[in-house]
Design a protein around this motif. Structure first.
Motif, PDB file in Angstrom:
ATOM      1  N   SER A 143       0.582  -1.391  -0.038  1.00 28.61           N
ATOM      2  CA  SER A 143      -0.008   0.019   0.055  1.00 28.61           C
ATOM      3  C   SER A 143       0.872   1.083  -0.075  1.00 28.61           C
ATOM      4  CB  SER A 143      -0.863   0.102   1.257  1.00 28.61           C
ATOM      5  OG  SER A 143      -1.991  -1.007   1.092  1.00 28.61           O
ATOM      6  N   GLN A 144       2.174   1.280   0.551  1.00 28.87           N
ATOM      7  CA  GLN A 144       2.773   2.448   0.563  1.00 28.87           C
ATOM      8  C   GLN A 144       3.382   2.685  -0.710  1.00 28.87           C
ATOM      9  OE1 GLN A 144       5.774   2.540   3.861  1.00 28.87           O
ATOM     10  NE2 GLN A 144       4.464   1.233   5.245  1.00 28.87           N
ATOM     11  N   GLU A 145       3.602   1.844  -1.269  1.00 31.68           N
ATOM     12  CA  GLU A 145       4.134   2.110  -2.724  1.00 31.68           C
ATOM     13  C   GLU A 145       3.132   2.700  -3.476  1.00 31.68           C
ATOM     14  OE1 GLU A 145       6.137  -0.434  -6.586  1.00 31.68           O
ATOM     15  OE2 GLU A 145       5.461  -1.483  -4.924  1.00 31.68           O
ATOM     16  N   LEU A 146       1.912   2.227  -3.506  1.00 33.24           N
ATOM     17  CA  LEU A 146       0.620   3.148  -4.263  1.00 33.24           C
ATOM     18  C   LEU A 146       0.596   4.536  -3.667  1.00 33.24           C
ATOM     19  CD1 LEU A 146      -1.376   3.116  -6.526  1.00 33.24           C
ATOM     20  CD2 LEU A 146      -2.858   2.026  -4.945  1.00 33.24           C
ATOM     21  N   LEU A 147       0.692   4.616  -2.295  1.00 33.12           N
ATOM     22  CA  LEU A 147       0.481   5.872  -1.798  1.00 33.12           C
ATOM     23  C   LEU A 147       1.399   6.698  -2.134  1.00 33.12           C
ATOM     24  CD1 LEU A 147      -1.131   4.505   1.441  1.00 33.12           C
ATOM     25  CD2 LEU A 147      -2.379   5.440  -0.265  1.00 33.12           C
ATOM     26  N   SER A 148       2.757   6.398  -2.056  1.00 34.27           N
ATOM     27  CA  SER A 148       3.516   7.220  -2.587  1.00 34.27           C
ATOM     28  C   SER A 148       3.382   8.211  -3.817  1.00 34.27           C
ATOM     29  CB  SER A 148       5.002   6.644  -2.597  1.00 34.27           C
ATOM     30  OG  SER A 148       5.066   5.691  -3.999  1.00 34.27           O
ATOM     31  N   LYS A 149       2.553   7.735  -4.641  1.00 36.33           N
ATOM     32  CA  LYS A 149       2.123   8.373  -5.928  1.00 36.33           C
ATOM     33  C   LYS A 149       0.848   9.184  -5.826  1.00 36.33           C
ATOM     34  CE  LYS A 149       3.007   4.106  -8.480  1.00 36.33           C
ATOM     35  NZ  LYS A 149       2.643   3.190  -9.405  1.00 36.33           N
ATOM     36  N   VAL A 150       0.462   9.560  -4.493  1.00 32.67           N
ATOM     37  CA  VAL A 150      -0.809  10.367  -4.086  1.00 32.67           C
ATOM     38  C   VAL A 150      -0.085  11.719  -3.739  1.00 32.67           C
ATOM     39  CG1 VAL A 150      -2.797  10.671  -2.651  1.00 32.67           C
ATOM     40  CG2 VAL A 150      -2.246   8.496  -3.732  1.00 32.67           C
ATOM     41  N   GLN A 151      -0.630  12.676  -4.310  1.00 32.76           N
ATOM     42  CA  GLN A 151      -0.366  13.965  -3.950  1.00 32.76           C
ATOM     43  C   GLN A 151      -1.016  14.566  -2.787  1.00 32.76           C
ATOM     44  OE1 GLN A 151      -0.191  17.442  -7.122  1.00 32.76           O
ATOM     45  NE2 GLN A 151      -1.718  18.358  -6.100  1.00 32.76           N
ATOM     46  N   ASN A 152      -2.342  14.335  -2.644  1.00 30.28           N
ATOM     47  CA  ASN A 152      -2.915  14.911  -1.462  1.00 30.28           C
ATOM     48  C   ASN A 152      -3.331  13.513  -0.419  1.00 30.28           C
ATOM     49  OD1 ASN A 152      -3.439  17.464  -2.535  1.00 30.28           O
ATOM     50  ND2 ASN A 152      -5.323  16.659  -3.560  1.00 30.28           N
ATOM     51  N   LEU A 153      -2.229  13.594   0.341  1.00 22.53           N
ATOM     52  CA  LEU A 153      -2.359  12.446   1.244  1.00 22.53           C
ATOM     53  C   LEU A 153      -2.242  12.917   2.794  1.00 22.53           C
ATOM     54  CD1 LEU A 153      -2.078   9.322   1.657  1.00 22.53           C
ATOM     55  CD2 LEU A 153       0.321   9.478   1.888  1.00 22.53           C
ATOM     56  N   ILE A 154      -3.225  12.490   3.609  1.00 23.99           N
ATOM     57  CA  ILE A 154      -3.546  12.955   4.848  1.00 23.99           C
ATOM     58  C   ILE A 154      -3.367  11.763   5.863  1.00 23.99           C
ATOM     59  CG2 ILE A 154      -5.087  13.967   6.563  1.00 23.99           C
ATOM     60  CD1 ILE A 154      -6.494  15.352   4.178  1.00 23.99           C
ATOM     61  N   GLU A 155      -2.576  11.987   6.889  1.00 26.27           N
ATOM     62  CA  GLU A 155      -1.886  10.818   7.913  1.00 26.27           C
ATOM     63  C   GLU A 155      -2.549  11.142   9.168  1.00 26.27           C
ATOM     64  OE1 GLU A 155       2.033   9.364   7.856  1.00 26.27           O
ATOM     65  OE2 GLU A 155       2.442  10.897   6.396  1.00 26.27           O
ATOM     66  N   LYS A 156      -3.136  10.103   9.884  1.00 24.93           N
ATOM     67  CA  LYS A 156      -3.697  10.154  11.178  1.00 24.93           C
ATOM     68  C   LYS A 156      -2.793   9.555  12.333  1.00 24.93           C
ATOM     69  CE  LYS A 156      -7.393  12.163   9.772  1.00 24.93           C
ATOM     70  NZ  LYS A 156      -8.081  13.559  10.391  1.00 24.93           N
ATOM     71  N   PRO A 157      -1.608  10.193  12.373  1.00 25.43           N
ATOM     72  CA  PRO A 157      -0.604   9.493  13.264  1.00 25.43           C
ATOM     73  C   PRO A 157      -1.274   9.423  14.861  1.00 25.43           C
ATOM     74  CG  PRO A 157       0.251  11.502  12.863  1.00 25.43           C
ATOM     75  CD  PRO A 157      -1.079  11.391  11.895  1.00 25.43           C
ATOM     76  N   GLN A 158      -2.058  10.308  15.132  1.00 30.11           N
ATOM     77  CA  GLN A 158      -2.771  10.466  16.483  1.00 30.11           C
ATOM     78  C   GLN A 158      -3.579   9.230  16.980  1.00 30.11           C
ATOM     79  OE1 GLN A 158      -3.214  12.256  14.046  1.00 30.11           O
ATOM     80  NE2 GLN A 158      -5.544  13.253  13.908  1.00 30.11           N
ATOM     81  N   TYR A 159      -4.006   8.406  15.935  1.00 28.42           N
ATOM     82  CA  TYR A 159      -4.682   7.204  15.962  1.00 28.42           C
ATOM     83  C   TYR A 159      -3.881   5.886  15.966  1.00 28.42           C
ATOM     84  CZ  TYR A 159      -8.681  10.289  14.972  1.00 28.42           C
ATOM     85  OH  TYR A 159      -9.561  11.108  14.879  1.00 28.42           O
ATOM     86  N   ASP A 160      -2.691   5.968  15.634  1.00 31.08           N
ATOM     87  CA  ASP A 160      -1.600   4.627  15.725  1.00 31.08           C
ATOM     88  C   ASP A 160      -1.829   3.955  16.966  1.00 31.08           C
ATOM     89  OD1 ASP A 160      -0.699   5.519  13.758  1.00 31.08           O
ATOM     90  OD2 ASP A 160       1.195   6.360  14.077  1.00 31.08           O
ATOM     91  N   HIS A 161      -2.245   4.344  18.150  1.00 34.19           N
ATOM     92  CA  HIS A 161      -2.415   3.633  19.310  1.00 34.19           C
ATOM     93  C   HIS A 161      -3.648   2.740  19.453  1.00 34.19           C
ATOM     94  CE1 HIS A 161      -4.593   7.260  20.176  1.00 34.19           C
ATOM     95  NE2 HIS A 161      -5.166   6.610  21.343  1.00 34.19           N
ATOM     96  N   LEU A 162      -4.623   3.412  18.536  1.00 41.68           N
ATOM     97  CA  LEU A 162      -6.004   2.581  18.535  1.00 41.68           C
ATOM     98  C   LEU A 162      -5.980   1.217  17.694  1.00 41.68           C
ATOM     99  CD1 LEU A 162      -8.221   5.562  17.829  1.00 41.68           C
ATOM    100  CD2 LEU A 162      -7.849   4.529  19.933  1.00 41.68           C
ATOM    101  N   PRO A 163      -6.742   0.189  17.952  1.00 41.90           N
ATOM    102  CA  PRO A 163      -6.951  -0.880  17.183  1.00 41.90           C
ATOM    103  C   PRO A 163      -7.421  -0.402  15.487  1.00 41.90           C
ATOM    104  CG  PRO A 163      -8.095  -1.114  19.114  1.00 41.90           C
ATOM    105  CD  PRO A 163      -7.749   0.243  18.945  1.00 41.90           C
ATOM    106  N   LEU A 164      -6.918  -0.959  14.407  1.00 41.55           N
ATOM    107  CA  LEU A 164      -7.359  -0.479  13.305  1.00 41.55           C
ATOM    108  C   LEU A 164      -8.630  -0.274  12.782  1.00 41.55           C
ATOM    109  CD1 LEU A 164      -6.262   0.045  10.523  1.00 41.55           C
ATOM    110  CD2 LEU A 164      -6.114  -2.335  10.039  1.00 41.55           C
ATOM    111  N   ILE A 165      -9.629  -1.217  13.348  1.00 40.74           N
ATOM    112  CA  ILE A 165     -10.984  -1.061  13.154  1.00 40.74           C
ATOM    113  C   ILE A 165     -11.556   0.374  13.832  1.00 40.74           C
ATOM    114  CG2 ILE A 165     -11.642  -2.528  15.304  1.00 40.74           C
ATOM    115  CD1 ILE A 165     -14.059  -3.551  13.429  1.00 40.74           C
ATOM    116  N   GLU A 166     -11.210   0.626  14.884  1.00 43.01           N
ATOM    117  CA  GLU A 166     -11.513   1.857  15.365  1.00 43.01           C
ATOM    118  C   GLU A 166     -11.001   3.113  14.768  1.00 43.01           C
ATOM    119  OE1 GLU A 166     -13.830   2.423  17.754  1.00 43.01           O
ATOM    120  OE2 GLU A 166     -13.866   0.062  17.855  1.00 43.01           O
ATOM    121  N   ALA A 167      -9.827   3.121  14.390  1.00 41.94           N
ATOM    122  CA  ALA A 167      -9.173   4.071  13.603  1.00 41.94           C
ATOM    123  C   ALA A 167      -9.937   4.315  12.321  1.00 41.94           C
ATOM    124  CB  ALA A 167      -7.680   3.863  13.473  1.00 41.94           C
TER     125      ALA A 167
END
Length: 213
Positions: free
Chosen positions: A143-167
């Motif tokens: 996924s990271q390889e494909l996402l590297s081509k996206v110009q408008n990419l918004i990350e949510k590092p504040q949710y890294d501590h949450l289970p993936l389904i909650e995030a």
């Protein structure tokens, strides 16, 4: 005498017909229209009084959006789908972008990846926004390889501590808040996606849901 018998018989038949079937006024029933038969079913006999559609604001909003032309569209969907479905989603995403709609989606495999590939093919990077449920480093390598081509990419590092389904739930709500229409590809037991579509409906978004099963 024969004429009297015929006339008497005719009167009896008319009387019997009125008794068996009656008139609309006498029986209090009405024959449903074709539209009512489609909506209410062909077995409907009693037709209730006409009542105006209560949610007229939603219809006006729908018409307004359609008249405004290009709009913001959120794509959601399952990770688990075959190659053919991914191709169809990719084509749909491509078509939406070349007609100047702004696409919002997330960064998972399956639906999201197909949406991103289709939007990138349209070569209008400003019309694709990808919102991740967590930081980029938490995404799978493919996924990271494909996402590297996206110009408008918004990350949510504040949710890294949450289970993936909650995030993912929080991410989906964020996407819904930014769009006018939602397109979703899911199975009937895709709990999170069903919740996402229901939330979008509650917020008066236009929801188009495709079932893969």
């Amino acid at each position: 005498m024969r004429r009297d018998r015929v006339e008497s018989s005719g009167r009896n038949q008319q009387t019997d017909g009125a008794f068996m079937f009656g008139s609309d006024e006498e029986s209090g029933t009405q024959v449903p229209t074709q539209a009512q038969s489609v909506v209410e079913g062909s077995s409907t006999v009693l037709v209730s009084e006409y009542k105006p559609i209560p949610d007229i604001d939603y219809l006006q909003e729908l018409l307004a959006i359609q008249q405004q032309g290009p709009r913001s569209i959120g794509f959601f969907g399952t990770r688990n789908m075959g190659f053919m479905h991914q191709q169809l989603i990719e084509i749909l995403s491509y078509a939406m972008v070349i007609t100047k709609n702004h696409i919002f989606t997330s960064g998972a495999s399956g639906t999201n990846a197909a949406v991103i590939r289709g939007a990138l093919r349209a070569e209008k990077p400003e019309l694709l926004t990808v919102i991740l449920p967590q930081s980029l480093k938490k995404q799978p390598p493919e996924s990271q390889e494909l996402l590297s081509k996206v110009q408008n990419l918004i990350e949510k590092p504040q949710y890294d501590h949450l289970p993936l389904i909650e995030a993912s739930r929080l991410c989906n709500m964020d996407i819904i808040s930014k769009v006018q229409q939602v397109i979703c590809f899911a199975f009937h037991d895709s709990k999170l996606l069903m919740e996402t579509c229901q939330e979008a409906k509650n917020l008066r978004k236009i929801v188009t849901l495709f079932y893969l099963d």
